[in-house]
Design a protein around this motif. Structure first.
Motif, short mmCIF file in Angstrom:
data_model
loop_
_atom_site.label_atom_id
_atom_site.label_comp_id
_atom_site.label_asym_id
_atom_site.label_seq_id
_atom_site.Cartn_x
_atom_site.Cartn_y
_atom_site.Cartn_z
N LEU A 215 0.82 -1.20 0.00
CA LEU A 215 0.00 0.00 0.00
C LEU A 215 0.86 1.26 0.00
CD1 LEU A 215 -2.95 -0.83 2.43
CD2 LEU A 215 -3.07 -0.40 -0.02
N GLY B 143 0.25 1.43 -3.87
CA GLY B 143 -1.13 1.87 -3.72
C GLY B 143 -1.31 3.15 -2.94
N ARG B 144 -0.55 4.17 -3.25
CA ARG B 144 -0.71 5.44 -2.52
C ARG B 144 -2.03 6.13 -2.84
NH1 ARG B 144 5.40 7.81 -3.03
NH2 ARG B 144 6.33 6.27 -1.64
N LEU C 222 -4.97 4.29 -1.26
CA LEU C 222 -4.91 4.50 0.18
C LEU C 222 -5.41 5.90 0.54
CD1 LEU C 222 -4.09 3.40 2.96
CD2 LEU C 222 -1.80 4.37 2.54
#
Length: 105
Positions: free
Chosen positions: A16, A20-21, A24
């Protein structure tokens, strides 16, 4: 054979943070907006409850005021005042020859 198991929570966390910034960030924004909706709903329900309580109190005070006005009218009635003056204070109406009329010029 002691194969160590990979820590799945650690892998997801690092995934994440690296890949997956944006999702998030969107997840955090969704959570914050959901909490804001819950808070605003709670505050509006509290305000409606306070308004209803104030309306009930206003109706009670209005009823009390009406009763006090009726009581004041009944207590200030001329016949009641006259009967109290006769019985309790032993007052009587003066004779016409003892009346004094004062006039201002």
């Amino acid at each position: 054979m002691s194969a160590s198991k990979p820590n799945l929570a650690k892998i997801i966390f690092f995934d994440l943070l690296t890949v997956g910034r944006v999702p998030l960030l969107l997840l955090i924004c969704i959570f914050v907006s959901a909490m804001a909706v819950v808070l605003s709903t709670h505050m509006s329900r509290q305000a409606i409850t306070q308004k209803d309580m104030a309306l009930v109190e206003r109706e009670q005070l209005d009823d009390e005021w009406r009763n006090l006005m009726l009581e004041e009218t009944a207590l200030a009635e001329h016949s009641r005042v006259q009967s109290l003056a006769k019985t309790e204070l032993e007052m009587k109406r003066p004779d016409s020859d003892k009346e004094v009329v004062i006039s201002l010029k």
